[in-house]
Design a protein around this motif. Structure first.
Motif, PDB file in Angstrom:
ATOM      1  N   ILE A   1      49.701  38.240   7.488  1.00  0.00           N
ATOM      2  CA  ILE A   1      48.577  38.029   7.020  1.00  0.00           C
ATOM      3  C   ILE A   1      48.364  36.838   6.023  1.00  0.00           C
ATOM      4  CG2 ILE A   1      46.819  39.075   4.947  1.00  0.00           C
ATOM      5  CD1 ILE A   1      48.388  41.638   5.599  1.00  0.00           C
ATOM      6  N   ILE A   2      47.565  36.010   6.580  1.00  0.00           N
ATOM      7  CA  ILE A   2      47.430  34.790   5.843  1.00  0.00           C
ATOM      8  C   ILE A   2      46.048  34.598   4.547  1.00  0.00           C
ATOM      9  CG2 ILE A   2      46.977  32.323   6.017  1.00  0.00           C
ATOM     10  CD1 ILE A   2      48.410  32.238   8.855  1.00  0.00           C
ATOM     11  N   PHE A   3      46.257  34.372   3.601  1.00  0.00           N
ATOM     12  CA  PHE A   3      45.074  34.594   2.636  1.00  0.00           C
ATOM     13  C   PHE A   3      44.613  33.049   2.224  1.00  0.00           C
ATOM     14  CE2 PHE A   3      48.763  35.166  -0.166  1.00  0.00           C
ATOM     15  CZ  PHE A   3      48.427  34.049  -1.189  1.00  0.00           C
ATOM     16  N   ASN A   4      43.395  32.985   2.066  1.00  0.00           N
ATOM     17  CA  ASN A   4      42.951  31.493   1.605  1.00  0.00           C
ATOM     18  C   ASN A   4      43.495  30.940   0.297  1.00  0.00           C
ATOM     19  OD1 ASN A   4      41.489  29.179   2.085  1.00  0.00           O
ATOM     20  ND2 ASN A   4      39.419  30.217   2.638  1.00  0.00           N
ATOM     21  N   ASN A   5      43.516  29.786   0.285  1.00  0.00           N
ATOM     22  CA  ASN A   5      44.043  29.285  -1.087  1.00  0.00           C
ATOM     23  C   ASN A   5      42.842  28.764  -1.892  1.00  0.00           C
ATOM     24  OD1 ASN A   5      43.564  26.912   0.489  1.00  0.00           O
ATOM     25  ND2 ASN A   5      45.496  26.111   0.222  1.00  0.00           N
ATOM     26  N   VAL A   6      41.657  28.820  -1.329  1.00  0.00           N
ATOM     27  CA  VAL A   6      40.389  28.562  -1.917  1.00  0.00           C
ATOM     28  C   VAL A   6      39.399  29.695  -1.473  1.00  0.00           C
ATOM     29  CG1 VAL A   6      40.538  25.773  -1.737  1.00  0.00           C
ATOM     30  CG2 VAL A   6      39.607  26.855  -0.068  1.00  0.00           C
ATOM     31  N   ALA A   7      38.270  29.201  -2.113  1.00  0.00           N
ATOM     32  CA  ALA A   7      37.235  30.473  -1.791  1.00  0.00           C
ATOM     33  C   ALA A   7      36.876  30.132  -0.540  1.00  0.00           C
ATOM     34  CB  ALA A   7      36.065  30.151  -3.060  1.00  0.00           C
ATOM     35  N   GLY A   8      36.084  31.183   0.150  1.00  0.00           N
ATOM     36  CA  GLY A   8      35.608  31.166   1.442  1.00  0.00           C
ATOM     37  C   GLY A   8      36.587  31.650   2.415  1.00  0.00           C
ATOM     38  N   GLU A   9      35.801  31.766   3.708  1.00  0.00           N
ATOM     39  CA  GLU A   9      36.747  32.188   4.765  1.00  0.00           C
ATOM     40  C   GLU A   9      37.177  31.361   5.617  1.00  0.00           C
ATOM     41  OE1 GLU A   9      35.504  34.657   8.735  1.00  0.00           O
ATOM     42  OE2 GLU A   9      34.318  35.254   7.197  1.00  0.00           O
ATOM     43  N   GLN A  10      38.545  31.621   6.187  1.00  0.00           N
ATOM     44  CA  GLN A  10      39.212  30.851   7.289  1.00  0.00           C
ATOM     45  C   GLN A  10      38.846  31.097   8.567  1.00  0.00           C
ATOM     46  OE1 GLN A  10      43.490  31.093   5.510  1.00  0.00           O
ATOM     47  NE2 GLN A  10      42.643  32.930   5.190  1.00  0.00           N
ATOM     48  N   PRO A  11      39.201  29.859   9.384  1.00  0.00           N
ATOM     49  CA  PRO A  11      38.668  29.805  10.683  1.00  0.00           C
ATOM     50  C   PRO A  11      39.511  30.686  11.363  1.00  0.00           C
ATOM     51  CG  PRO A  11      40.114  28.005  10.133  1.00  0.00           C
ATOM     52  CD  PRO A  11      39.767  28.696   9.126  1.00  0.00           C
ATOM     53  N   ASP A  12      38.774  31.487  12.832  1.00  0.00           N
ATOM     54  CA  ASP A  12      39.825  32.040  13.919  1.00  0.00           C
ATOM     55  C   ASP A  12      40.689  30.998  14.638  1.00  0.00           C
ATOM     56  OD1 ASP A  12      38.606  34.160  13.203  1.00  0.00           O
ATOM     57  OD2 ASP A  12      36.972  34.327  14.602  1.00  0.00           O
ATOM     58  N   VAL A  13      41.916  31.329  14.865  1.00  0.00           N
ATOM     59  CA  VAL A  13      42.778  30.372  15.574  1.00  0.00           C
ATOM     60  C   VAL A  13      43.530  31.519  16.719  1.00  0.00           C
ATOM     61  CG1 VAL A  13      44.989  28.992  15.445  1.00  0.00           C
ATOM     62  CG2 VAL A  13      43.601  29.454  13.435  1.00  0.00           C
ATOM     63  N   PRO A  14      42.941  31.205  17.766  1.00  0.00           N
ATOM     64  CA  PRO A  14      43.363  31.666  19.095  1.00  0.00           C
ATOM     65  C   PRO A  14      44.559  31.736  19.271  1.00  0.00           C
ATOM     66  CG  PRO A  14      41.402  30.871  19.662  1.00  0.00           C
ATOM     67  CD  PRO A  14      41.641  30.431  18.230  1.00  0.00           C
ATOM     68  N   GLY A  15      45.576  32.611  19.968  1.00  0.00           N
ATOM     69  CA  GLY A  15      46.812  32.159  20.538  1.00  0.00           C
ATOM     70  C   GLY A  15      47.837  32.300  19.527  1.00  0.00           C
ATOM     71  N   MET A  16      47.855  32.857  18.315  1.00  0.00           N
ATOM     72  CA  MET A  16      49.043  32.988  17.300  1.00  0.00           C
ATOM     73  C   MET A  16      50.133  33.761  17.715  1.00  0.00           C
ATOM     74  SD  MET A  16      47.413  31.597  14.344  1.00  0.00           S
ATOM     75  CE  MET A  16      47.806  32.064  12.861  1.00  0.00           C
ATOM     76  N   ALA A  17      51.290  33.220  17.166  1.00  0.00           N
ATOM     77  CA  ALA A  17      52.634  33.622  17.924  1.00  0.00           C
ATOM     78  C   ALA A  17      52.882  35.326  17.564  1.00  0.00           C
ATOM     79  CB  ALA A  17      53.698  32.939  17.414  1.00  0.00           C
ATOM     80  N   VAL A  18      52.237  35.716  16.372  1.00  0.00           N
ATOM     81  CA  VAL A  18      52.275  37.096  15.913  1.00  0.00           C
ATOM     82  C   VAL A  18      50.794  37.325  15.588  1.00  0.00           C
ATOM     83  CG1 VAL A  18      54.555  37.258  15.312  1.00  0.00           C
ATOM     84  CG2 VAL A  18      52.807  36.715  13.721  1.00  0.00           C
ATOM     85  N   PRO A  19      50.585  38.961  15.931  1.00  0.00           N
ATOM     86  CA  PRO A  19      49.327  39.021  15.410  1.00  0.00           C
ATOM     87  C   PRO A  19      48.938  38.748  13.846  1.00  0.00           C
ATOM     88  CG  PRO A  19      50.129  41.187  16.544  1.00  0.00           C
ATOM     89  CD  PRO A  19      51.281  40.124  16.288  1.00  0.00           C
ATOM     90  N   THR A  20      47.838  38.221  13.666  1.00  0.00           N
ATOM     91  CA  THR A  20      47.639  37.542  12.372  1.00  0.00           C
ATOM     92  C   THR A  20      46.173  38.114  11.751  1.00  0.00           C
ATOM     93  OG1 THR A  20      48.960  35.608  12.777  1.00  0.00           O
ATOM     94  CG2 THR A  20      47.554  35.459  10.786  1.00  0.00           C
ATOM     95  N   ILE A  21      46.247  38.248  10.482  1.00  0.00           N
ATOM     96  CA  ILE A  21      44.952  39.045   9.847  1.00  0.00           C
ATOM     97  C   ILE A  21      44.893  37.808   8.619  1.00  0.00           C
ATOM     98  CG2 ILE A  21      43.789  40.826   8.512  1.00  0.00           C
ATOM     99  CD1 ILE A  21      44.801  41.672  11.515  1.00  0.00           C
ATOM    100  N   LYS A  22      43.306  37.459   8.469  1.00  0.00           N
ATOM    101  CA  LYS A  22      43.220  36.574   7.734  1.00  0.00           C
ATOM    102  C   LYS A  22      42.271  37.321   6.549  1.00  0.00           C
ATOM    103  CE  LYS A  22      38.834  35.243   9.904  1.00  0.00           C
ATOM    104  NZ  LYS A  22      38.060  34.087  10.456  1.00  0.00           N
ATOM    105  N   THR A  23      42.575  36.874   5.217  1.00  0.00           N
ATOM    106  CA  THR A  23      41.651  37.360   4.031  1.00  0.00           C
ATOM    107  C   THR A  23      41.077  36.203   3.223  1.00  0.00           C
ATOM    108  OG1 THR A  23      43.466  37.713   2.130  1.00  0.00           O
ATOM    109  CG2 THR A  23      43.176  39.241   4.101  1.00  0.00           C
TER     110      THR A  23
END
Length: 800
Positions: free
Chosen positions: A427-449
Motif C-alpha cells: 500500500i503506497i500512500f501519497n506524501n502530498v494532497a491528491g491522488e497518485q497515478p496508476d502504474v501498470p506492472g508493479m512487482a506485487v499487487p499495490t494499492i494507492k491511497t
C-alpha cells in the motif's frame, strides 16, 4: 556569487566571431590619414552552453565542412574515405599544434563527417577557429532506461506471456509468409546475449561490435539485460517469438553499465549502416528536448541511405514537451508506449471496524490472479517508510503487506523492494494532497491511497491494529491505452509531432541473458515492435525507401482512445496511433510525410500564410481518385486551409499535393491547435495528424537541474533549458527529511541570455558569508524568464 563574465562573453562570441583588428584614422594634425583594415575571423558554430572559461577536460563532437560519404552521395557528389581522412588529418594536425592535450577518440566519415575529441573547455575556441570545422557539439550522455524490470522464473514462464507481438498482428503476418526473412536489424544498445536459445538463430559469424570495450564481441556486459530484451522483441524464435522471428540481427554495444555517450552512439549508427543493416533500433535516450545534433545528423543520413531508423520516445511522460533525443530526430521513427487491453478492479481495505479508507484504489499489479489472491484472508501490514532497500532491514515482511510512503524514488522500485523482502502486496500512500497515478506492472499487487488515508493506517499501527483485509472486485475492461510514462511531444525548435507512432510497451515479456525471460516496460520496449514491423514490410517490399516504411506504419495506425474522455489521445501523446501490421502490409496508398506541424504563427495581428505539401503514392494496379478534407478541433474561425478538392493518381505513380495554411492571429487565442488531414480513395481513409501554434509555444523553460563535484571546493551547477533563457537564477533551499522544501539558503547565481540546451557555472561550495554548505540533499530551485513566460521549478540535488 558574481557572474562569470568570461564565460558569458565567450558563449556569445562562439556564435559570431572570435575577434577583429580595429581601424583607426590619425588626422588631428592635418597629416595624412592612416588606415588599418578590420579582419574578421569566423568561428565554427558551438552548440550547447559549454563552460568555455573552464580548464575542465571536456569531450565534444566535431563536425567538418567536408561532407560525409552518404551526404555527398545524396547530393549527387562524389566523396571518398581517403579524401575525408585527408581533410580530418588537416584539422586534427592544426588542433594538435594549437592545443597541447587534445585526445582524438572516434573518427567518422560515412553518415557523419568529423571526430570526437577531449580537450580543456577553454581550448574549444581554438578548435572552432580551425579552417574546415563546421560545428562543435556536446558529447551527450545516453541511458537505456526502463520503468521496471522483473525476471520471470522458469517455472512461472509460459509462451503466452509474449502477447504483444500477436496484438499488433504479427501472427497473421507470419501466416501470410512475412517473418523478416532476409532482412537485417541492427540493435544499438547495451549489447546482446547472442547465445540465448531464442536468439542464437538470428546471428551469423559476424555479430556486430562492442564500442564500450572496442572489440568485435557485442556480448552484453555483466548485470546488463536491456539489449537482449530488445533483441528478443525484434527476432526471438524459440519459446517466444519476436515480431520478425526470421530476421538477422547485428548487435552494437554502445552503452555500458553507466550508459554511454554521443561519440559511441554515432559510431554505432555509422557502422550499422556500413555493415548492411536494413533496419536499426535505438532504445536509448536522454532528457533533452532538442535535436541532438550529431546523433540527429547521423540518423537523418542513415535514413537517406536506406536504413530504417527506429527510436524510443522516452519515459518522462505524461506531460507535453517531455520527449528526449534521439526521439526528437526529424526523420527517424519515434515510438511511444501503449498498454495492452486490461481489466479494471475496485478496491476496499479494512482494518478496525469503523475506520474507512475511501481513497483506496488499485495502483498496479503483476497479474490478475495475484491481485485477487489478496481477498483470501487477513494480512499483517508493516510500515517501511519510503520503501528503500534499507527500510526493510531488520523487519519481517514475509507473507505480509508493506505500507510505504510516496517520495524519493519510483513506485516500481518500492514495489520491487517489497517483493524482494517477501511481501505479498503493498500500500503506497501519497506524501502530498491528491491522488497518485496508476502504474501498470508493479512487482506485487499495490494499492494507492491519499495522504489522509495513509495517516489513518499509521495511526492504526500506532494503536496496535496491524491486521488488514482486502475486497478487490472486477469492474470493467479497458482497451489499449497510452502509458502514463510515455514521453510526449512536441519537439522544441522544429515543433514536430512526436512520437510518430505507438506500440505496446507495458509488461513486455522477452529474452533475458542466459536462458531466461523478463517482463520490462518502457518506450524501449515499444521501439523494437516497430523495428520488427519495419523488417516485415521490407521483406514484402524490398525496393521501398525508408519514407515508405514510415508512411505505411503511420498511415495505417489506429487511434488510441483515452478512457477518461472517450476521445483519441492528443497527437503529441500517441502520434499517428498504435501500429497494425496487417493493415500496413496491405495498404494500397501511402501519404508522406505521415504527420505535419505548421509551426508558429506569431504575427501580432493579421494573416500569416505557410505553404506545405505531401506526396500521395498509389500502390494499386488501378487509377485512384483521392479527396481531401482538413479540419482543426473546434473548427476555429481563424484557420483556413486551401488545397485540391480531389486528385487522380495513376496506378504505381506518385503525385505531390500542395496546400496553404492561413492563420488570422487577430481571431485566435494564443495556444496549441491540432487537426487532421483526411485523405480518402473511397475505400481506404488515411488520417494525417497536424498541429500548429498561435503565438510562442508553451514549451517548458526548464526541464532539470544538476550539481556536480569537480574537485574539493569546485562544483558545476546548471540547468537544462530547451529554449534558453533571458533571465536565469539559481536558489538553494533546505530539503526536509519528510520530503518537503524548507527555508531559503542563498541565491547561487544569476545570469542573462543563457543559450540552449543547458547552462552551467562554477560554484565554490559556499553560501552567504563564505560558509561551506554541508554535504547532503538540498533543493535547487531554478527561475527562468523566456518570451514573456516565467517558470520556477525545484529539483532535488546532492552536494558531495
Amino acid at each position: 556569487m558574481k557572474t562569470n563574465f568570461s564565460k558569458v562573453l565567450f558563449s556569445f562570441i562562439a556564435f559570431v566571431l572570435i575577434f577583429s583588428t580595429f581601424s583607426f584614422g590619425a588626422s588631428a594634425n592635418g597629416g595624412k590619414q592612416s588606415q588599418i583594415q578590420m579582419t574578421e575571423l569566423p568561428l565554427a558554430e558551438i552548440f550547447g552552453d559549454i563552460e568555455l572559461s573552464s580548464k575542465r577536460p571536456t569531450s565534444v563532437i566535431v563536425e567538418l565542412k567536408a561532407e560525409s560519404i552518404v551526404e555527398a552521395k545524396q547530393k549527387g557528389k562524389k566523396q571518398t574515405k581517403a579524401a575525408l581522412k585527408t581533410e580530418r588529418g588537416k584539422v586534427i594536425n592544426e588542433l594538435k599544434k594549437s592545443v597541447k592535450n587534445a585526445d582524438v577518440n572516434r573518427e567518422y566519415d560515412y553518415v557523419f563527417s568529423g571526430f570526437s575529441v577531449e580537450l580543456a573547455a577553454n581550448e574549444i575556441i581554438k578548435l572552432a577557429a580551425i579552417p574546415g570545422v563546421k560545428a562543435v557539439y556536446p558529447n551527450v550522455h545516453y541511458t537505456a532506461d526502463v520503468i521496471s524490470a522483473e525476471e520471470i522464473p522458469q517455472e512461472a514462464f509460459s509462451p503466452e506471456m509474449m502477447n504483444s507481438a500477436p496484438f499488433i498482428g504479427s501472427d497473421e503476418a507470419w501466416e501470410a509468409g512475412f517473418t523478416g526473412e532476409g532482412v537485417t536489424v541492427a540493435v544499438i544498445d547495451t549489447g546482446v546475449d547472442y547465445t540465448h536459445p531464442d536468439l542464437v538463430h538470428a546471428f551469423d559469424d559476424y555479430k556486430g561490435y562492442d564500442f564500450v570495450d572496442d572489440d568485435t564481441d557485442p556480448q552484453e556486459g555483466a548485470g546488463q539485460y536491456h539489449g537482449t530484451h530488445v533483441s528478443g522483441t525484434v527476432a526471438a524464435n524459440g519459446a517466444i517469438k519476436g515480431v520478425a522471428p526470421n530476421a538477422t540481427l547485428l548487435g552494437y554495444r554502445v552503452l555500458g553499465a553507466n550508459g554511454g555517450t554521443t561519440e559511441d552512439v554515432v559510431a554505432g549508427i555509422e557502422l550499422a549502416v556500413q555493415d548492411g543493416a536494413d533496419v536499426m533500433n535505438l532504445s536509448l535516450g536522454n532528457s533533452l528536448n532538442n535535436p541532438d545534433w550529431a546523433t540527429s545528423i547521423a540518423l537523418d543520413w542513415a535514413m537517406a541511405e536506406g536504413v530504417v531508423a527506429v527510436t524510443s520516445n522516452g519515459n518522462a511522460g505524461p506531460n507535453n514537451w517531455t520527449v528526449g533525443s534521439p526521439g526528437t530526430s526529424r526523420d527517424a521513427i519515434s515510438v511511444g508506449a501503449t498498454r495492452l487491453p486490461y481489466k479494471v478492479y475496485t478496491s476496499e481495505i479494512s482494518t478496525t471496524e469503523g475506520v474507512e479508507y475511501p481513497s483506496a484504489k488499485v495502483m498496479g499489479f503483476p497479474s490478475d490472479e495475484q491481485l485477487l489472491s489478496l481477498n483470501e484472508g487477513e494480512y499483517e501490514f508493516v510500515y517501511v517508510g519510503l520503501g528503500a532497500e534499507s527500510d526493510f532491514e531488520g523487519k519481517d515482511l514475509n507473507g505480509k503487506i508493506a505500507l510505504i510512503s510516496r517520495g524519493d524514488f519510483a513506485f516500481v522500485d518500492k514495489a520491487q523492494n517489497a517483493k524482494d523482502a517477501g511481501a505479498v502486496g503493498a500500500i503506497i500512500f501519497n506524501n502530498v494532497a491528491g491522488e497518485q497515478p496508476d502504474v501498470p506492472g508493479m512487482a506485487v499487487p499495490t494499492i494507492k491511497t491519499t495522504l489522509a488515508d495513509g495517516q489513518k493506517l499509521l495511526a492504526e499501527l500506532e494503536a496496535g491494529n496491524d491486521e488488514i483485509s482486502f475486497n478487490i472486485a472486477f469492474n470493467k475492461d479497458v482497451d489499449e491505452t497510452m502509458a502514463d510514462f510515455s514521453s510526449r511531444g512536441p519537439v522544441t525548435h522544429t515543433w514536430m509531432i512526436k512520437p510518430d507512432v505507438s506500440a505496446p510497451g507495458v509488461n513486455i515479456v522477452s529474452t533475458f541473458p542466459g536462458e531466461g525471460y523478463a517482463a520490462l516496460q518502457g518506450t524501449s520496449m515499444s521501439s523494437p515492435h516497430v523495428a520488427g514491423a519495419a523488417a516485415l514490410l521490407l521483406q514484402k517490399n524490398p525496393e521501398w525507401e525508408t519514407e515508405n516504411v514510415k508512411a505505411a506504419l503511420m498511415n495505417t495506425a489506429v487511434d488510441v482512445i483515452d478512457p477518461a474522455t472517450g476521445e483519441g489521445y492528443a497527437h503529441n501523446t500517441q502520434g499517428a496511433g498504435s501500429i497494425r501490421l496487417v493493415e500496413a502490409l496491405n495498404t494500397t496508398t501511402l501519404v508522406a510525410p505521415g504527420s505535419h506541424s505548421f509551426g508558429k504563427f506569431v504575427k501580432d495581428s493579421g494573416k500569416q500564410v505557410e505553404k506545405q505539401s505531401f506526396e500521395i503514392k498509389n500502390l494499386s494496379n488501378e487509377r485512384k481518385n483521392y479527396s481531401f478534407d482538413v479540419e482543426f478541433a473546434g473548427t476555429p474561425e481563424g484557420i483556413k486551409v486551401t488545397t485540391s478538392k480531389n486528385l487522380k493518381v495513376q496506378p504505381g505513380k506518385s503525385q505531390q499535393v500542395n496546400f496553404n495554411v492561413q492563420v488570422d492571429t487577430s481571431k485566435m487565442e494564443p495556444g496549441y491547435y491540432e487537426g487532421s488531414i483526411t485523405v480518402s480513395d473511397g475505400k481506404q481513409t488515411i488520417e494525417v495528424p497536424s498541429i500548429l501554434f498561435v503565438g510562442e509555444p508553451d514549451y517548458p523553460r526548464v526541464t532539470g537541474a544538476f550539481m556536480d563535484k569537480e574537485s574539493e571546493g569546485n562544483y558545476f551547477v546548471g540547468a537544462y533549458l530547451p529554449g534558453g533563457a533571458e533571465v536565469l537564477e539559481y536558489d538553494l533551499y533546505v530539503f526536509n527529511p519528510n520530503g518537503s522544501i524548507g527555508g531559503f539558503v542563498d541565491t547561487l547565481g544569476s545570469f542573462e541570455n543563457a543559450p540552449v540546451p543547458y547552462h552551467e557555472f562554477e560554484w565554490d561550495g559556499t553560501v552567504q558569508n563564505g560558509i561551506d554548505l554541508p554535504n547532503g540533499d538540498w533543493v535547487l530551485a531554478v527561475y527562468v524568464e523566456k518570451e514573456g513566460v516565467t517558470e520556477y521549478k525545484a529539483y532535488l540535488v546532492t552536494k558531495e
